[in-house]
Write a protein that holds these residues in place. Sequence first.
Motif, PDB file in Angstrom:
ATOM      1  N   LYS A 102      17.657  34.570  21.018  1.00 62.15           N
ATOM      2  CA  LYS A 102      17.558  34.381  22.477  1.00 62.15           C
ATOM      3  C   LYS A 102      16.076  34.426  22.860  1.00 62.15           C
ATOM      4  O   LYS A 102      15.296  35.158  22.247  1.00 62.15           O
ATOM      5  CB  LYS A 102      18.303  35.499  23.199  1.00 62.15           C
ATOM      6  CG  LYS A 102      19.800  35.554  22.900  1.00 62.15           C
ATOM      7  CD  LYS A 102      20.559  34.435  23.582  1.00 62.15           C
ATOM      8  CE  LYS A 102      22.066  34.605  23.407  1.00 62.15           C
ATOM      9  NZ  LYS A 102      22.840  33.566  24.102  1.00 62.15           N
ATOM     10  N   LEU A 103      15.698  33.713  23.881  1.00 59.85           N
ATOM     11  CA  LEU A 103      14.283  33.638  24.261  1.00 59.85           C
ATOM     12  C   LEU A 103      13.777  34.963  24.822  1.00 59.85           C
ATOM     13  O   LEU A 103      14.326  35.463  25.797  1.00 59.85           O
ATOM     14  CB  LEU A 103      14.081  32.527  25.291  1.00 59.85           C
ATOM     15  CG  LEU A 103      14.266  31.100  24.796  1.00 59.85           C
ATOM     16  CD1 LEU A 103      14.157  30.125  25.974  1.00 59.85           C
ATOM     17  CD2 LEU A 103      13.232  30.757  23.721  1.00 59.85           C
ATOM     18  N   PRO A 104      12.713  35.527  24.231  1.00 60.90           N
ATOM     19  CA  PRO A 104      12.087  36.726  24.812  1.00 60.90           C
ATOM     20  C   PRO A 104      11.038  36.362  25.857  1.00 60.90           C
ATOM     21  O   PRO A 104      10.415  37.245  26.446  1.00 60.90           O
ATOM     22  CB  PRO A 104      11.441  37.391  23.599  1.00 60.90           C
ATOM     23  CG  PRO A 104      11.096  36.264  22.696  1.00 60.90           C
ATOM     24  CD  PRO A 104      12.116  35.182  22.927  1.00 60.90           C
ATOM     25  N   VAL A 105      10.834  35.053  26.018  1.00 64.92           N
ATOM     26  CA  VAL A 105       9.901  34.555  27.044  1.00 64.92           C
ATOM     27  C   VAL A 105      10.505  33.317  27.692  1.00 64.92           C
ATOM     28  O   VAL A 105      11.276  32.584  27.072  1.00 64.92           O
ATOM     29  CB  VAL A 105       8.531  34.160  26.442  1.00 64.92           C
ATOM     30  CG1 VAL A 105       7.689  35.380  26.129  1.00 64.92           C
ATOM     31  CG2 VAL A 105       8.690  33.291  25.223  1.00 64.92           C
ATOM     32  N   THR A 106      10.120  33.092  28.928  1.00 63.14           N
ATOM     33  CA  THR A 106      10.541  31.890  29.648  1.00 63.14           C
ATOM     34  C   THR A 106       9.824  30.676  29.079  1.00 63.14           C
ATOM     35  O   THR A 106       8.635  30.759  28.735  1.00 63.14           O
ATOM     36  CB  THR A 106      10.168  32.061  31.134  1.00 63.14           C
ATOM     37  OG1 THR A 106      10.851  33.206  31.651  1.00 63.14           O
ATOM     38  CG2 THR A 106      10.493  30.834  31.940  1.00 63.14           C
ATOM     39  N   ILE A 107      10.514  29.538  28.960  1.00 61.94           N
ATOM     40  CA  ILE A 107       9.832  28.292  28.567  1.00 61.94           C
ATOM     41  C   ILE A 107       9.635  27.452  29.830  1.00 61.94           C
ATOM     42  O   ILE A 107      10.628  27.027  30.451  1.00 61.94           O
ATOM     43  CB  ILE A 107      10.639  27.508  27.521  1.00 61.94           C
ATOM     44  CG1 ILE A 107      10.760  28.325  26.222  1.00 61.94           C
ATOM     45  CG2 ILE A 107       9.981  26.159  27.244  1.00 61.94           C
ATOM     46  CD1 ILE A 107      11.424  27.595  25.071  1.00 61.94           C
ATOM     47  N   PRO A 108       8.383  27.215  30.236  1.00 60.85           N
ATOM     48  CA  PRO A 108       8.130  26.458  31.462  1.00 60.85           C
ATOM     49  C   PRO A 108       8.310  24.963  31.258  1.00 60.85           C
ATOM     50  O   PRO A 108       8.247  24.480  30.120  1.00 60.85           O
ATOM     51  CB  PRO A 108       6.680  26.785  31.793  1.00 60.85           C
ATOM     52  CG  PRO A 108       6.052  27.149  30.503  1.00 60.85           C
ATOM     53  CD  PRO A 108       7.131  27.695  29.614  1.00 60.85           C
ATOM     54  N   ARG A 109       8.489  24.236  32.358  1.00 64.80           N
ATOM     55  CA  ARG A 109       8.561  22.776  32.261  1.00 64.80           C
ATOM     56  C   ARG A 109       7.166  22.212  31.988  1.00 64.80           C
ATOM     57  O   ARG A 109       7.017  21.205  31.309  1.00 64.80           O
ATOM     58  CB  ARG A 109       9.087  22.190  33.572  1.00 64.80           C
ATOM     59  CG  ARG A 109      10.492  22.602  33.915  1.00 64.80           C
ATOM     60  CD  ARG A 109      10.911  22.090  35.289  1.00 64.80           C
ATOM     61  NE  ARG A 109      12.208  22.640  35.625  1.00 64.80           N
ATOM     62  CZ  ARG A 109      13.361  22.145  35.180  1.00 64.80           C
ATOM     63  NH1 ARG A 109      13.357  21.100  34.393  1.00 64.80           N
ATOM     64  NH2 ARG A 109      14.511  22.721  35.494  1.00 64.80           N
ATOM     65  N   THR A 110       6.186  22.846  32.596  1.00 65.44           N
ATOM     66  CA  THR A 110       4.800  22.403  32.443  1.00 65.44           C
ATOM     67  C   THR A 110       3.899  23.611  32.690  1.00 65.44           C
ATOM     68  O   THR A 110       4.329  24.589  33.317  1.00 65.44           O
ATOM     69  CB  THR A 110       4.451  21.291  33.445  1.00 65.44           C
ATOM     70  OG1 THR A 110       3.051  21.071  33.423  1.00 65.44           O
ATOM     71  CG2 THR A 110       4.838  21.681  34.849  1.00 65.44           C
ATOM     72  N   VAL A 111       2.657  23.489  32.221  1.00 64.21           N
ATOM     73  CA  VAL A 111       1.735  24.618  32.371  1.00 64.21           C
ATOM     74  C   VAL A 111       1.476  24.911  33.849  1.00 64.21           C
ATOM     75  O   VAL A 111       1.133  26.030  34.222  1.00 64.21           O
ATOM     76  CB  VAL A 111       0.418  24.315  31.616  1.00 64.21           C
ATOM     77  CG1 VAL A 111      -0.387  23.232  32.320  1.00 64.21           C
ATOM     78  CG2 VAL A 111      -0.402  25.560  31.420  1.00 64.21           C
ATOM     79  N   GLY A 112       1.712  23.913  34.687  1.00 65.72           N
ATOM     80  CA  GLY A 112       1.491  24.127  36.118  1.00 65.72           C
ATOM     81  C   GLY A 112       2.423  25.160  36.724  1.00 65.72           C
ATOM     82  O   GLY A 112       2.166  25.674  37.812  1.00 65.72           O
ATOM     83  N   GLN A 113       3.505  25.464  36.059  1.00 71.11           N
ATOM     84  CA  GLN A 113       4.432  26.465  36.597  1.00 71.11           C
ATOM     85  C   GLN A 113       3.982  27.893  36.313  1.00 71.11           C
ATOM     86  O   GLN A 113       4.511  28.834  36.861  1.00 71.11           O
ATOM     87  CB  GLN A 113       5.821  26.282  35.966  1.00 71.11           C
ATOM     88  CG  GLN A 113       6.666  25.208  36.586  1.00 71.11           C
ATOM     89  CD  GLN A 113       8.085  25.241  36.017  1.00 71.11           C
ATOM     90  OE1 GLN A 113       8.275  25.280  34.800  1.00 71.11           O
ATOM     91  NE2 GLN A 113       9.068  25.222  36.881  1.00 71.11           N
ATOM     92  N   VAL A 114       3.039  28.054  35.383  1.00 70.00           N
ATOM     93  CA  VAL A 114       2.624  29.376  34.915  1.00 70.00           C
ATOM     94  C   VAL A 114       1.798  30.081  35.989  1.00 70.00           C
ATOM     95  O   VAL A 114       0.974  29.430  36.634  1.00 70.00           O
ATOM     96  CB  VAL A 114       1.796  29.224  33.620  1.00 70.00           C
ATOM     97  CG1 VAL A 114       1.186  30.550  33.199  1.00 70.00           C
ATOM     98  CG2 VAL A 114       2.676  28.694  32.505  1.00 70.00           C
ATOM     99  N   PRO A 115       2.024  31.410  36.234  1.00 69.03           N
ATOM    100  CA  PRO A 115       2.969  32.276  35.535  1.00 69.03           C
ATOM    101  C   PRO A 115       4.386  32.079  36.041  1.00 69.03           C
ATOM    102  O   PRO A 115       4.576  31.906  37.254  1.00 69.03           O
ATOM    103  CB  PRO A 115       2.481  33.691  35.848  1.00 69.03           C
ATOM    104  CG  PRO A 115       1.744  33.563  37.144  1.00 69.03           C
ATOM    105  CD  PRO A 115       1.160  32.191  37.157  1.00 69.03           C
ATOM    106  N   ILE A 116       5.318  32.065  35.120  1.00 66.92           N
ATOM    107  CA  ILE A 116       6.728  31.934  35.481  1.00 66.92           C
ATOM    108  C   ILE A 116       7.513  32.863  34.573  1.00 66.92           C
ATOM    109  O   ILE A 116       7.324  32.884  33.367  1.00 66.92           O
ATOM    110  CB  ILE A 116       7.218  30.470  35.341  1.00 66.92           C
ATOM    111  CG1 ILE A 116       8.685  30.371  35.784  1.00 66.92           C
ATOM    112  CG2 ILE A 116       6.983  29.897  33.959  1.00 66.92           C
ATOM    113  CD1 ILE A 116       9.167  28.928  35.923  1.00 66.92           C
ATOM    114  N   TYR A 117       8.324  33.712  35.158  1.00 63.73           N
ATOM    115  CA  TYR A 117       9.079  34.697  34.380  1.00 63.73           C
ATOM    116  C   TYR A 117      10.350  35.003  35.142  1.00 63.73           C
ATOM    117  O   TYR A 117      10.453  34.747  36.348  1.00 63.73           O
ATOM    118  CB  TYR A 117       8.252  35.977  34.157  1.00 63.73           C
ATOM    119  CG  TYR A 117       7.503  36.433  35.388  1.00 63.73           C
ATOM    120  CD1 TYR A 117       6.216  35.957  35.653  1.00 63.73           C
ATOM    121  CD2 TYR A 117       8.085  37.294  36.314  1.00 63.73           C
ATOM    122  CE1 TYR A 117       5.534  36.350  36.809  1.00 63.73           C
ATOM    123  CE2 TYR A 117       7.419  37.681  37.463  1.00 63.73           C
ATOM    124  CZ  TYR A 117       6.126  37.204  37.707  1.00 63.73           C
ATOM    125  OH  TYR A 117       5.456  37.575  38.856  1.00 63.73           O
TER     126      TYR A 117
END
Length: 746
Positions: A574-589
């Motif tokens: 299971k993902l221990p981190v969020t996978i963003p659609r693009t770097v522009g969404q960062v930070p995203i959690y």
Amino acid sequence: MRPRHIAVTVALVAALSGFAPTPHPRGAGAAGAGRADRLVDSLLARMTPAEKLGQLNLISVDSDRASPAQLDSVRKGLVGGFLNLYGADATRAAQLVAVNESRLRIPLLFGFDVIHGYRTIFPIPLAEASSFDSAAVEATARGAAREASAAGVNWTFAPMVDIARDPRWGRIAEGSGEDPYLGSLLAAARVRGFQGNDLGAPDAVMATAKHFAAYGAAEGGRDYNTVDVSERTLREIYLPPFHAAVSAGVFSVMSAFDDLDGVPATANHWLLTDVLRKEWGFGGFVVSDWTSIEELEKHGIAGTRAQAGRLALEAGVDMDMVSDIYVHDLPALVERHAIPMSEVDAAVRRVLRAKVALGLFTDPYRGASAGRERATILSPEMRALARHIADESVVLLRNDSGVLPLARSAHTIAVIGPLAADGEDALGPWHTLGRGEDVVTPLAGIRERAGAGTEVLYARGCGIADADTSGFAEALAAARRADVSVLVLGEAQDMSGEAASRSSLDLPGAQERLLEEVTAAGKPVVLVVMSGRPLAIAWAAEHVPAVVQAWFLGVEAGHALADVLFGDVAPSGKLPVTIPRTVGQVPIYYDHMNTGRPGSPTDHYTSKYLDLPLGPLYPFGYGLSYTQFAYGTPRLARSVIGPRDTLAVDVDVTNTGARAGTEVAQLYVHDSVATVTRPVRQLVAFARVLIPAGGTQRVRFRVPATHLGFYDRRMRLVVEPGIYRLFAGGSSAGGAETTFEVRGGR
Ligand code: GLC
């Protein structure tokens, strides 16, 4: 930072992280502590000021042996330990000088970055976190300790327990991801694994919780950058894994490079003394990170090296890694009483107590020998350990039209990509003494598993980071001949880890183009992503039928990938981190606040991006299996509890598919109305459960109400009364929901 109400904080912080603070790191029971203190006191009484500061001096060895000059410093009592010196013979040679040729015969510490294995390299910590398997994580730390201690290493600079919410930051690879609850459990597991039940045992090594603190919150995800977070965020997100490590008995803590709220962590008395020692009762010692003491001049809070050293010592840094300031610049300040000898004595006492706990005064060599090294390193047991956790660390992100597991009818498989046949990169960053030739590569693993009746083609296709597409033709020819193509794409191992921040989360070089062209060939495609961070694989998520996040899986990478791709093991990661659609969404959690205008696709004036759909590409906690699971509505023993009660929750999880599978069942809460804003979800429990096809497993969760605690407007750690939403599911999104109430108390 303001002082905290210690009584309230200690009581509840302990409960929050699920551990009670320990006055002594484990391994120093009452009688042992008495004897240890007597030995330490007797040494202190005989040490000169120069020898005391020498005990606080940690020197890096840049070859396979300590240099004559370094050994001469040992003879003079000016070295407390070496780092980067390893091997039974080399450490024994240095130890012999310390215990036979120095005046007080004080043995040396031998520290090394054994982050995810010593020579048997396990999956990177972020991959291990994907297993959500504390026992397996503890076991690999145990294995790493066995190998390292056989080679004379008695101290590892691990676990790295920094929470990371920004995948541009390369060191996200070294930690357990974005969640403080998962991060706390795995921090404690690794400390137990490295230190064992008795730090004096010959196969134990002293652990280090690093980097204290909030190093993962570096602005812009740019390594070593400024950290400016609120005390509430610091205490609720970044500190809990450190507290869990301290409560698990970690013997050392490493101060971070970053400046935190204007005060560099390495000179931050509030952090290193008020919180770490006074609030949490940490009884071990603090070591600086590399030249972080010297860097206080660059931070601009020290005008001289001596001033930097004084700030660090007074803040609570006991051992000076590599700066050579304590041993060379502080004697003059001690001489003129600008630094009280009592401060030096306190630091020396903590370092000496660690050496006593390690048993170094009984057996300075701890049974390390070339023979024990040979018998321990890369043993079949170690490889089995590596394969087991690697199997559990693979995250299946997409599997449309049943491309996986690879059908037995696939008589020709094309393995394509720059990471398919590369051993070194599969080891990931911080791979210590790991070697590329030790690795079962993805290509080798697939070839071995495919068997005689299946032809496995291979084409590199392109490089990792260059734009050269000259290899595309060969790759496309292989893809057209094959029944299915497995593309192994991603990052080089040195594109994550220290000083490896990236401004982009795309597949580097020409790899995205290779993926698009192979996919366009029209045959089934499986994408295997090897990386040290989540990558923004939005195109693949839409156009590639099967997508696997493999991180860096270590020496057994190929075997584990083949286990999963051929279906011998059902993926459970299971993902221990969020996978963003693009770097522009960062930070995203996932555990974000709701805001006053939560994003809505229909309401314009809400929190979103004009050019992106809402939410991440894949959320924290997400991962598919080769079967499906359904969750019944959570059933509560009592729907109303008090602030010191435990919430008892039963959830029926049904395997609705045609084959057995392991699910990581997760439990999240949301405090609907509180005196401060609260995350839309918080992970409070999880359990790995193996469920046969068609079977139903009743999963019992027990959540102490103190896990609902947070810091209120006056920064008191409280559990507030009110209605809480509870979610049970296979990720941080969706799930079966119910509510409960906390009534009374604070
Ligand atoms: C590095 C890292 C730290 C490591 C230390 C010793 O700069 O920040 O994690 O343990 O130096 O190698």
